[in-house]
Design an enzyme around this catalytic site. Structure first.
Site, short mmCIF file in Angstrom:
data_model
loop_
_atom_site.label_atom_id
_atom_site.label_comp_id
_atom_site.label_asym_id
_atom_site.label_seq_id
_atom_site.Cartn_x
_atom_site.Cartn_y
_atom_site.Cartn_z
N ASP A 86 13.66 -27.48 -3.55
CA ASP A 86 14.38 -28.04 -4.69
C ASP A 86 14.19 -27.09 -5.87
OD1 ASP A 86 14.67 -30.21 -3.03
OD2 ASP A 86 13.82 -31.68 -4.42
N HIS A 144 10.50 -25.09 2.85
CA HIS A 144 11.02 -25.25 4.21
C HIS A 144 11.77 -24.00 4.64
CE1 HIS A 144 10.27 -29.71 4.32
NE2 HIS A 144 10.14 -29.45 3.03
N SER A 252 6.54 -22.79 -9.19
CA SER A 252 6.74 -21.36 -9.07
C SER A 252 8.18 -21.03 -8.72
CB SER A 252 5.79 -20.75 -8.05
OG SER A 252 5.72 -19.38 -8.25
#
Length: 285
Positions: A86, A144, A252
């Site tokens: 995200d 992911h 980050s």
């Protein structure tokens, strides 16, 4: 002229401060840790309806930050490359020439060779395409796999831990090349390769990768004297699209780098999502 904020951040022992902060947010102090957890959730307006567990289930900010999602909250798009996280895609571009340059911010560039500290590997990705995705504190912070494929190698580059927010990106030269980072190199099913570069940041600064459990940054486990530490899997290690690859323990940036084979097969790769907020599993094609 450097601002007082820049000078202060430059002088601050960022790795040590981040390690101490990481220890603090993982403490389980009765009442205090839960109060801090609730304050963090409120301050950043976390959407707990997506979480696998209610807010009360997390003992501290550290656990809350790496929360897992409830099943079905990130359906995978029918696309060869999906977002690994995200966040917001802030930059994209073509990697021209044998020493390809990448855009950090307006008027600021850096080279892929500096980012991964490997000139030969950087040349391998000439004429490919890159994308930068920034994760804000409120985002889901597990990482992911954006593609189906197999792990070729990984590398750890020691560095400092500047913030990676827009203020730093616009002011700190070579920001992503001086912060510590872990790069995952994936051979994509169907042809081509993809680099997934995970860049650490101030406050905790930990990066964890599932395929190498001992690789946890900024906790004293990884050697810091060599400019680059490489990892080669002993047996085949596969990723399916959307499979969990690792996590950030505090926010980050992720940088994706596709080689020419993959970029040629997917000519719109990373372009439609530029400047947009995206979620893990959404199409990047």
């Amino acid at each position: 002229m450097n601002s007082p904020r820049y000078v202060l951040m430059k002088l601050l022992p960022k790795n040590l401060e981040s390690r101490l902060f990481g220890n603090l947010v993982h403490l389980k102090i009765p009442v205090l840790s839960k109060w801090a957890r609730n304050l963090f959730a409120k301050a950043y307006r976390l959407d707990m309806s997506e979480s696998a567990l209610p807010l009360s289930s997390y003992a501290n900010i550290g656990e809350l930050f790496v929360r897992q999602l409830a099943p079905g909250k990130r359906p995978l798009a029918n696309a060869e490359v999906v977002s690994p996280v995200d966040g917001r895609e802030s930059q994209t571009g073509i990697l021209n020439g044998k020493n390809p340059q990448m855009i950090q911010a307006k008027g600021k560039t850096y080279s892929l060779a500096e980012l991964i500290r490997d000139e030969d590997l950087a040349a391998h990705f000439a004429n490919g395409r890159f994308a930068t995705i920034y994760l804000a504190p409120f985002n889901y912070h597990r990482i992911h796999s954006p593609v189906a494929g197999k792990l070729l190698s990984a590398s750890y580059c020691p560095g400092t831990l500047w913030p990676v927010n827009p203020w730093s990106v616009e002011r700190v030269e070579g920001l992503f090349c001086i912060n510590e980072r872990i790069t995952t190199r994936i051979a994509v099913d169907g042809g081509g390769e993809l680099l997934l570069v995970k860049v650490g940041a101030t406050n905790v600064g930990r990066i964890v990768v599932n395929y190498a459990p001992n690789w946890i940054t900024n906790v004293g486990k990884l050697p810091r004297k060599a400019p680059r530490i490489d990892y080669i899997p002993r047996s085949e290690y596969r990723f399916e699209r959307g499979a969990e690859l690792g996590r950030f323990e505090m926010g980050s940036t992720v940088i994706l780098v596709a080689d020419e084979i993959l970029a040629s097969r997917l000519p719109e790769l990373f372009q439609s999502t530029l400047g947009k907020a995206i979620k893990m599993g959404e199409s990047l094609v």
